[in-house]
Structure formats: structure tokens, C-alpha cells
Design an enzyme around this catalytic site. Structure first.
Site, PDB file in Angstrom:
ATOM      1  N   TYR A 145       0.563  -1.415   0.120  1.00  0.00           N
ATOM      2  CA  TYR A 145      -0.596  -0.374   0.076  1.00  0.00           C
ATOM      3  C   TYR A 145       0.765   1.283  -0.218  1.00  0.00           C
ATOM      4  O   TYR A 145       2.027   1.166   0.706  1.00  0.00           O
ATOM      5  CB  TYR A 145      -1.032  -0.134   0.710  1.00  0.00           C
ATOM      6  CG  TYR A 145      -1.484   1.243   1.414  1.00  0.00           C
ATOM      7  CD1 TYR A 145      -2.571   1.805   0.597  1.00  0.00           C
ATOM      8  CD2 TYR A 145      -0.977   2.311   2.073  1.00  0.00           C
ATOM      9  CE1 TYR A 145      -2.855   3.052   0.988  1.00  0.00           C
ATOM     10  CE2 TYR A 145      -2.025   3.400   2.263  1.00  0.00           C
ATOM     11  CZ  TYR A 145      -3.236   3.627   1.742  1.00  0.00           C
ATOM     12  OH  TYR A 145      -3.390   4.925   1.454  1.00  0.00           O
TER      13      TYR A 145
ATOM     14  N   ARG B 140     -12.287  24.483  51.525  1.00  0.00           N
ATOM     15  CA  ARG B 140     -12.648  23.325  52.023  1.00  0.00           C
ATOM     16  C   ARG B 140     -12.095  21.203  51.526  1.00  0.00           C
ATOM     17  O   ARG B 140     -11.679  20.545  51.244  1.00  0.00           O
ATOM     18  CB  ARG B 140     -13.546  22.839  52.704  1.00  0.00           C
ATOM     19  CG  ARG B 140     -13.724  21.496  53.750  1.00  0.00           C
ATOM     20  CD  ARG B 140     -15.023  21.768  54.714  1.00  0.00           C
ATOM     21  NE  ARG B 140     -15.917  22.134  54.129  1.00  0.00           N
ATOM     22  CZ  ARG B 140     -17.499  22.196  54.470  1.00  0.00           C
ATOM     23  NH1 ARG B 140     -17.305  20.872  54.547  1.00  0.00           N
ATOM     24  NH2 ARG B 140     -17.897  22.611  53.721  1.00  0.00           N
TER      25      ARG B 140
ATOM     26  N   ASN C 253       1.150   3.280   8.512  1.00  0.00           N
ATOM     27  CA  ASN C 253       1.608   2.473   7.576  1.00  0.00           C
ATOM     28  C   ASN C 253       1.779   2.552   6.101  1.00  0.00           C
ATOM     29  O   ASN C 253       1.802   3.660   5.631  1.00  0.00           O
ATOM     30  CB  ASN C 253      -0.222   2.275   7.555  1.00  0.00           C
ATOM     31  CG  ASN C 253      -0.955   1.082   6.864  1.00  0.00           C
ATOM     32  OD1 ASN C 253      -0.721   0.061   7.378  1.00  0.00           O
ATOM     33  ND2 ASN C 253      -2.003   2.164   6.091  1.00  0.00           N
TER      34      ASN C 253
ATOM     35  N   LYS D 206     -11.781  44.917  41.052  1.00  0.00           N
ATOM     36  CA  LYS D 206     -13.279  44.384  40.454  1.00  0.00           C
ATOM     37  C   LYS D 206     -13.668  44.105  39.149  1.00  0.00           C
ATOM     38  O   LYS D 206     -13.533  43.541  38.828  1.00  0.00           O
ATOM     39  CB  LYS D 206     -14.778  46.293  41.207  1.00  0.00           C
ATOM     40  CG  LYS D 206     -15.658  45.388  40.183  1.00  0.00           C
ATOM     41  CD  LYS D 206     -16.655  47.042  40.645  1.00  0.00           C
ATOM     42  CE  LYS D 206     -17.240  46.690  42.306  1.00  0.00           C
ATOM     43  NZ  LYS D 206     -18.125  45.849  42.501  1.00  0.00           N
TER      44      LYS D 206
ATOM     45  N   GLU E 258     -12.883  11.387   3.043  1.00  0.00           N
ATOM     46  CA  GLU E 258     -11.504  10.487   1.824  1.00  0.00           C
ATOM     47  C   GLU E 258     -12.621   9.313   1.125  1.00  0.00           C
ATOM     48  O   GLU E 258     -12.899   8.303   1.377  1.00  0.00           O
ATOM     49  CB  GLU E 258     -10.332  10.486   2.933  1.00  0.00           C
ATOM     50  CG  GLU E 258      -8.892  10.057   1.645  1.00  0.00           C
ATOM     51  CD  GLU E 258      -9.426   8.406   1.788  1.00  0.00           C
ATOM     52  OE1 GLU E 258      -9.997   8.400   0.280  1.00  0.00           O
ATOM     53  OE2 GLU E 258      -8.690   7.968   2.233  1.00  0.00           O
TER      54      GLU E 258
END
EC number: 4.3.1.24
Length: 701
Positions: free
Chosen positions: A96, A341, A371, A443, A471
Site C-alpha cells: 500500500y 475545604r 502504515n 472589581k 476521504e
């Protein structure tokens, strides 16, 4: 290095190795990560690359920062796989991407392997770059990391590529010549095809290939080769070599590695800052007790609590907080709010997720992820799917959620810190001025924090559930690994903004506690002096019983929040004068003194007149002394384990105590800390806070 050979009977599925990677504390792992980040040389062997090393090469501009060296022992195995491909083709083999078309058109065949590689790069050069500020170019840091990781993968000898190509890419790295890759256009399965094709395009001299030179210029492939000192001209790719470069997860895993380096440091920093939050809030440190967390079993929470416990056990603030909390206990909440806490229970799972994601990414950068895989020993080309970047996508989604949760806790703590109804006596908005009506402190910063946190929570949404078939439905499931890593990078950047803002606010709170103690000391001294002057003698010259009220007057001062009256201490509308008057009236009504009533109340009037004359001056003197560094009461942070962080912010970064009078804006100071975090300067002060920790909770006594 893992590779060909018999199955490991003791750990055939690699779960044992994965579990072993999690041994030891997260903090020790972060220390190792930092040490690896600071190594001047990264020698890549194929399966030993670490997250810290990837981050280091990404941030370095060239070999002067961090040099990259290939393991020469890898040359024979790389050569063997390359030669196997050529030999296989010569004997009519069908592989491939070597003799076939690609993806959904792999039924097509060709004997012109080199031409097929040229076409592979041409059709994958599908990225859009744009221009100028609207450009869509992948940051150079990410590209450098991707080059390193791709070399590491190919060095293992399962990909059919020449060693000389890996040497050329290494030269680009070491000389600071960085290929231009598109920011978008990959689904990270089959690998990061589109961006990696531009690295291959540069080394093959494609006319559209560009690179960034060491001095920041865009150059073509010819100049890039010249700058890098690559001789012999552009490469003509042999069969499989183009596919070897492009068909892998290296861009996604590389960015993920750099992101996780920062995420791990920010996770530890969030633990330290939660402890500092307890210090400035006069919190109750029992929330860190080891038994509580031991009974819940989660290692992340146990470690988070132990780190906080260590800092608080060495804190001068906690001894003072104990006295404050023991005063009028029935009038105060028995427990601190959840943001303090339960901070170990909240942060612990996030750290576990971040740690697991880091290990997953570290495995991926050391994997063979293309691959087909060339098995020289068995003479096979194995057609599989290691290009599937799901470990990246899932790890990044998980890490991003953990990062968002850290930010959520930080915002909750920040919101308590700036709110006078919750911050245990600190000023509204952490204002530092004499006149609170002309100082609104943090603030605007709280509004910015809300914005940061909202965007961060949005980014916590997963990417991997938005997969589209691609694809010709060949790539019908794909990882979106790089997309998820990019969003995690955004999340880390926002958490840095939040962390910077929070650190500036915590340092402001530390200094407000220092100011508070000095003002209270001055008030007590002033009240004592006035009481002795006014309350000691009767008009007859006899000792007055009112002198015995002095202790109660001081107790009243201790019970009252300094900043509830400091801007106008003698105001009848503020609690201090009301409480002091109440003490004297109560004494007059219950003492049974034979002194005439008119005389008693005249003493109260005289006492208040004297205070009005003296007290504002004393408070102003206390403010000036604190500002000048001559305060009689030392800042408790100096005797606390969190001091290295405070010292770094105040002394090295030059961040100042903010007041409305100075005109210095909070954003200016937050920006200094943000740059410090982004440049890695906060790492050592953070670790210095924990340098005495032995890695264990305190004993349960």
C-alpha cells in the site's frame, strides 16, 4: 526499545508497563519533566522521548538552545527497512502506498514509485495559509516539536525511509529553519497528512514550500537548505518515503506533548495556590488531614491534600488564623466553603486525568504510527491503523476538561477572595487605598476572570464527538487529535491568564493581612494610651474603676475587622467606636462605682475626643510604615513555605501592592505574572515552596 521479539509473558498487553509509569508522586514526575526540559541535548533513539524534551525542543530556536542528536545505533535498522522496500518492489511485491493508490483509491496500481510519492505530496498540499495577521500558519514551536517527534518515530526502523532524510530534518531543527505548515486541515487519521506533507515538500524542494529562517524571514526551499547546511540538493523520494513522513500522528502528539508539559506545571501550581488561599483567608487547615483523604482512596486527592498540608504546616498565617477562628466560634461558620475545604477532592481527579493523559501522549510520541509497518524480520509489510490518533484526541479532550475544572475552582476561590462578605475581613475587591470610595481594586479583574472562566468552560466540550467521515468514506472514523490538541492549547493559555490574575490577587491579600495586623497593633496601642490617660483617675484624684475596662476594649478591637473602620476609624457609623463605647457604657452600668454618673459619661466623651485626635494619625503612620518597609509587625509570608512564590512576584517580577492612588492597573501586574509563567520563570519558585516535602502526608497522630 520495544520491537520484534518474543511476547513479554509477564506483561503481554502492556498494562503492567502503563501502571508502572504511574508509580511515585505527581510532583516527582513534574520535577523529572522540568529536569528533562532543561537538558541541553536531546538524543533521540526512537522510544525514549519524553514530554519535557519535546517541550524543550519546541521552545528552543536552534541547537544553541537545545541540540538534537540522532542515535547512530539506529542507522542499521533504518537502512534495513528502506532496503527491504526496494527489494520487495524489485521482486514484484504489492505494498500500500508504494505500488498502490491511496485511501479509498488503493485499488489502483503503479510501478512508478517515485512519481507516486511526488503526487502524494502534491495532493496533500491542501492547506491554506492566508497572509499577515489573518494567516493560518501553525506556530513554529509546534512545527519544531512535530519534526522532532516524526524523526523519533521513523528512527525505529519500521517505516522504509533513508537515514539521510532524518539527518536532514535534524539539521533543519538544529539550525532553526522551520518549515511552514498550515494550522488547519488535518483529522489525525490517516495521521496528520496535510501538515506533514509540507515538511516533505520542503525537503523535496516543492516550489510552494516555505520555511521560517532563524531571523524570522520567510524563505523558499533552496534558501532553507542553504541556511541549514544540507548538501547534495533536494531529495528525490524513494517508494514509501513520502508516505513514511506524512502518514503519522506526529503533529497532534507533538502539540499535545508541549501542552501537557504546561498543564502538569499548572496543576501543581493550583495546589500551591489553594494552600495560599487558605493562608490569606484565615482558613481551617484540618481539611488537609491525611485520614480524611486516605479513607477516600484516590491518589490524586491524597497527594493534593498532602502538598497543601505541607505548606500550611509551615505557615505563620495558620497560627494566627487559629487564634482568629477560636474567637467567638459560635458566631462563625464551623467549616470553610467548598472552594477551600474540598479543594484536594476537586483537584485530585484533575491531576489523575492530566497524569494519565501525559502518559498516553508520551506513549504516542514513542510509537510507530504510520502504515504500513515494515517488519524486516518476518519479511512483511503489515497493513494496519497505527495512524489513528485516537489516543491524542481522547487524551486532549480529557485533559481539557481537567484544565477547565482547575480554572473553575480558581474562579470560585478568587470570587470569595474579593468579596468582603466571604473573605474574612479583607477589603472589598481587595482595595488597598485609604479611601475605599475611590478604589475598586480587583472589581474589573473579577469581571475578566468571569470571562476567562466562561470561555474555558466552553472549551471543555469534547472535540472527538464531532468526527466527520472523510476521504471517500475510507477515513470514516478519525481522531481529530490535532484539533483537540489546539483547543487544549487554548485552554492552557486561558488557565495561565486565570492563574496570573489569581496570583496577583493572592499577593495583594497577603499584603492586606500585613497591613491589617499593623493597623490593629497601632489601634490597640493608641486605645491603651488613651485609656490610661482618660480612664485611670477620677476627678477626685482617686483611681477609677473604669481603668479595668482596658482589657475589654482590646478584646473589642480584636473582634472587629480592621478594614470595616480603617478609612474613618472614629466615625460613629462604623463599628469600632460603637463597640468601644458599648464596652465603657457596660462597665459604667455594672461596676457599682460610686463615681457620679455625669463623671462616667464625661469620661466616655473625653475618651472618644482623645481617640478622634490620635487614632487617625496612628493608622496613617501604620500605613506609611508598611509602605516604607519599616512596619513593626513583620509580614507573615516571610515565615511561610509559600514565601518563594510571593518573593518572586514582588521582587523579581516587580509586581506592586495595588491602590487607587498609584494609578497602576491590575492588568499591568497580571501581565507581568502571565509572561513569567509563559517563560517558565515561575517553575523554580513554585518548586521551592515544596522543596522540604518528603513526598508523604503528615503522620496521623
Amino acid at each position: 526499545m520495544a520491537g520484534n521479539g518474543p511476547i513479554n509473558k509477564e506483561d503481554p498487553l502492556n498494562w503492567g508497563a502503563a501502571a508502572a509509569e504511574m508509580a511515585g508522586s505527581h510532583l516527582d514526575e513534574v520535577k523529572r519533566m522540568v529536569a528533562q526540559f532543561r537538558e541541553p541535548l536531546v538524543k533521540i533513539q526512537g522510544a525514549t522521548l519524553r514530554v519535557g524534551q519535546v517541550a524543550a525542543v519546541a521552545q528552543a530556536k536552534d541547537a544553541a538552545g537545545v541540540a538534537v542528536e540522532l542515535d547512530e545505533e539506529a542507522r542499521p535498522r533504518v537502512k534495513a527497512s528502506s532496503e527491504w522496500i526496494l527489494n520487495c518492489i524489485a521482486h514484484g511485491g504489492d505494498i500500500y502506498g508504494v505500488t498502490t493508490g491511496f485511501g479509498g483509491t488503493s485499488h489502483r496500481r503503479t510501478k512508478d514509485g517515485p512519481a507516486l510519492q511526488v503526487e502524494l505530496l502534491r495532493h496533500l498540499n491542501a492547506g491554506i495559509f492566508g497572509t499577515g495577521s489573518d494567516g493560518h500558519t501553525l506556530p513554529s514551536e509546534t512545527v519544531r516539536a512535530a519534526m522532532l517527534v516524526r524523526i523519533n518515530t521513523l528512527l525505529q526502523g519500521y517505516s522504509g525511509i533513508r537515514f539521510e532524510i532524518l539527518e536532514a530534518i535534524t539539521k533543519l531543527l538544529n539550525t532553526g529553519v522551520t518549515p511552514c505548515l498550515p494550522l488547519r486541515g488535518t483529522i489525525t487519521a490517516s495521521g496528520d497528512l496535510v501538515p506533514l506533507s509540507y515538511i516533505a515538500g520542503l525537503i523535496t524542494g516543492r516550489p510552494n514550500a516555505q520555511a521560517i529562517s532563524p531571523d524570522g524571514r520567510k524563505v523558499d526551499a533552496a534558501e532553507a537548505f542553504k541556511l541549514a547546511g544540507i548538501e547534495g540538493g533536494f531529495f528525490t523520494l524513494n517508494p514509501k518515503e513520502g508516505l513514511a513522513i506524512v502518514n503519522g500522528t506526529s503533529v497532534g502528539s507533538a502539540l499535545a506533548a508541549t501542552v501537557m508539559f504546561d498543564a502538569n506545571i499548572l496543576a501543581v501550581l493550583s495546589e500551591v495556590l489553594s494552600a495560599v488561599f487558605c493562608e490569606v483567608m484565615n482558613g481551617k487547615p484540618e481539611y488537609t488531614d491525611h485520614l480524611t483523604h486516605k479513607l477516600k482512596h484516590h491518589p490524586g486527592s491524597i497527594e493534593a491534600a498532602a502538598i497543601m498540608e505541607h505548606i500550611l504546616a509551615g505557615s505563620s498565617f495558620m497560627s494566627h488564623a487559629k487564634k482568629v477562628n477560636e474567637m467567638d466560634p459560635l458566631l462563625k461558620p464551623k467549616q470553610d466553603r467548598y472552594a477551600l475545604r474540598t479543594s484536594p477532592q476537586w483537584l485530585g481527579p484533575q491531576i489523575e486525568v492530566i497524569r494519565a493523559a501525559t502518559k498516553s501522549i508520551e506513549r504516542e510520541v514513542n510509537s510507530v504510527n504510520d502504515n504500513p509497518v515494515i517488519d524486516v524480520h518476518r519479511g512483511k509489510a503489515l497493513h494496519g491503523g497505527n495512524f489513528q490518533g485516537t489516543p491524542i484526541g481522547v487524551s486532549m479532550d480529557n485533559a481539557r476538561l481537567a484544565i477547565a475544572n482547575i480554572g473553575k475552582l480558581m474562579f470560585a476561590q478568587f470570587s470569595e477572595l474579593v468579596n468582603e462578605f466571604y473573605n474574612n475581613g479583607l477589603t472589598s475587591n481587595l482595595a488597598g487605598s485609604r479611601n475605599p470610595s475611590l478604589d475598586y481594586g480587583f472589581k474589573g479583574t473579577e469581571i475578566a476572570m468571569a470571562s476567562y472562566c466562561s470561555e474555558l468552560q466552553y472549551l471543555a466540550n469534547p472535540i472527538t464527538n464531532h468526527v466527520q467521515s472523510a476521504e471517500q468514506h475510507n477515513q470514516d472514523v478519525n481522531s481529530l487529535g490535532l484539533v483537540s490538541a489546539r483547543k487544549t492549547l487554548e485552554a492552557v493559555d486561558i488557565l495561565k491568564l486565570m492563574t496570573s490574575t489569581y496570583i496577583v490577587a493572592l499577593c495583594q491579600a497577603v499584603d492586606l493581612r500585613h497591613l491589617e495586623e499593623n493597623i490593629k497593633s497601632s489601634v490597640k496601642n493608641c486605645v491603651t494610651q488613651v485609656a490610661k490617660k482618660v480612664l485611670t483617675m477620677n476627678p477626685t484624684g482617686d483611681l477609677s474603676s473604669a481603668r479595668f475596662s482596658e482589657k475589654n476594649l482590646l478584646t473589642a478591637i480584636d473582634r472587629e475587622a480592621v478594614f470595616s473602620y480603617a478609612d474613618d476609624p472614629c466615625s460613629a457609623n462604623y463599628p469600632l467606636m460603637q463597640k468601644l463605647r458599648a464596652v465603657l457604657v457596660e462597665h459604667a452600668l455594672t461596676s457599682g462605682d460610686a463615681e457620679p454618673e455625669a463623671s462616667v459619661f464625661s469620661k466616655i466623651t473625653k475618651f472618644e475626643e482623645e481617640l478622634r485626635s490620635a487614632l487617625p494619625r496612628e493608622i496613617e503612620a501604620a500605613r506609611v510604615a508598611v509602605a516604607n518597609g519599616t512596619a513593626p509587625v513583620a509580614n507573615r509570608i516571610v515565615e511561610s513555605r509559600s514565601f518563594p512564590l510571593y518573593r518572586f512576584v514582588r521582587e523579581e517580577l516587580g509586581c506592586v501592592f495595588l491602590t487607587g492612588e498609584k494609578l497602576k492597573s491590575p492588568g499591568e501586574e497580571c501581565n507581568k505574572v502571565f509572561l513569567g509563567i509563559s517563560q517558565g520563570k515561575l517553575i523554580d519558585p513554585m518548586l521551592d515552596c515544596l522543596k522540604e516535602w518528603n513526598g508523604e502526608p503528615l503522620p496521623i497522630n
